[in-house]
Design a protein around this motif. Structure first.
Motif: not given
Length: 191
Positions: A18-26, A56-71
């Motif tokens: 997962a990327p670091h700093s997931i609360n900053n989309v940039c 909206v797309l990125m916030a959904t993924v952030r909330k669902e998996s924290g950007f983890k591919a195998r969550a």
């Protein structure tokens, strides 16, 4: 030759974390902007295909998996020591259930799509949110209600199942807040 293979393995290994700093989309996009993957391009393609804004797309993924591919959802445990079943088949960036993922592949023709591939997962989220708009009339920029429909399903949302679940309403509010934050960040970094 060995250096090329080493660079390739290191690059692929970075894609699995997962990327670091997931609360900053940039920051998320900067970390996944390369020759192997480009998450910003994937998110923009989903926005263009389904009309759902990138934040909206990125916030959904952030909330669902924290950007983890195998969550996956945590396993239940028997007597606190024996691992048992998971509560659902949710998997990957989008936490899509098996049946919903199969329906997505059938309806879109993306037969080779994988839930642990970011481009496929963000496309799924856009597709699902678009269905929420078509079936329930939820505006495509309304991260709060889109998240409720995402969590409860289209029928559950229409029935109002979310009304008696304060925890999920709080999750939806956090998703809306994250989408707003991501939108401001995207404006500041010029994306």
């Amino acid at each position: 030759m060995r250096i090329t293979v080493l660079v390739l393995l290191l690059a692929l290994g970075g894609c699995a974390t997962a990327p670091h700093s997931i609360n900053n989309v940039c920051s998320v996009f900067d970390q996944r902007d390369g020759w192997i993957t480009d998450w910003y391009s994937d998110a923009k393609q989903a926005q263009q295909a389904y009309g759902v804004p990138v934040p909206v797309l990125m916030a959904t993924v952030r909330k669902e998996s924290g950007f983890k591919a195998r969550a996956r959802p945590a396993r239940k445990w028997i007597l606190g020591i024996i691992p048992w079943k998971r509560p659902s088949s949710a998997y990957g960036f989008s936490q899509a259930l098996d049946g919903t993922w199969d329906r997505y592949k059938r309806e879109t023709g993306h037969w080779a799509a994988k839930r642990n591939n970011f481009g496929d997962a963000i496309d799924f989220v856009g597709w699902y949110h678009r269905k929420s708009y078509e079936r329930n009339g939820i505006p495509l920029n309304d991260a709060y209600d889109l998240y409720l429909a995402y969590y409860f399903g289209h029928a559950g949302y229409a029935r109002g199942d979310w009304r008696s679940n304060a925890a999920i309403r709080n999750y939806a509010a956090a998703t809306q807040k994250m989408a707003n934050q991501y939108a401001a960040q995207l404006r500041s970094c010029g994306r």
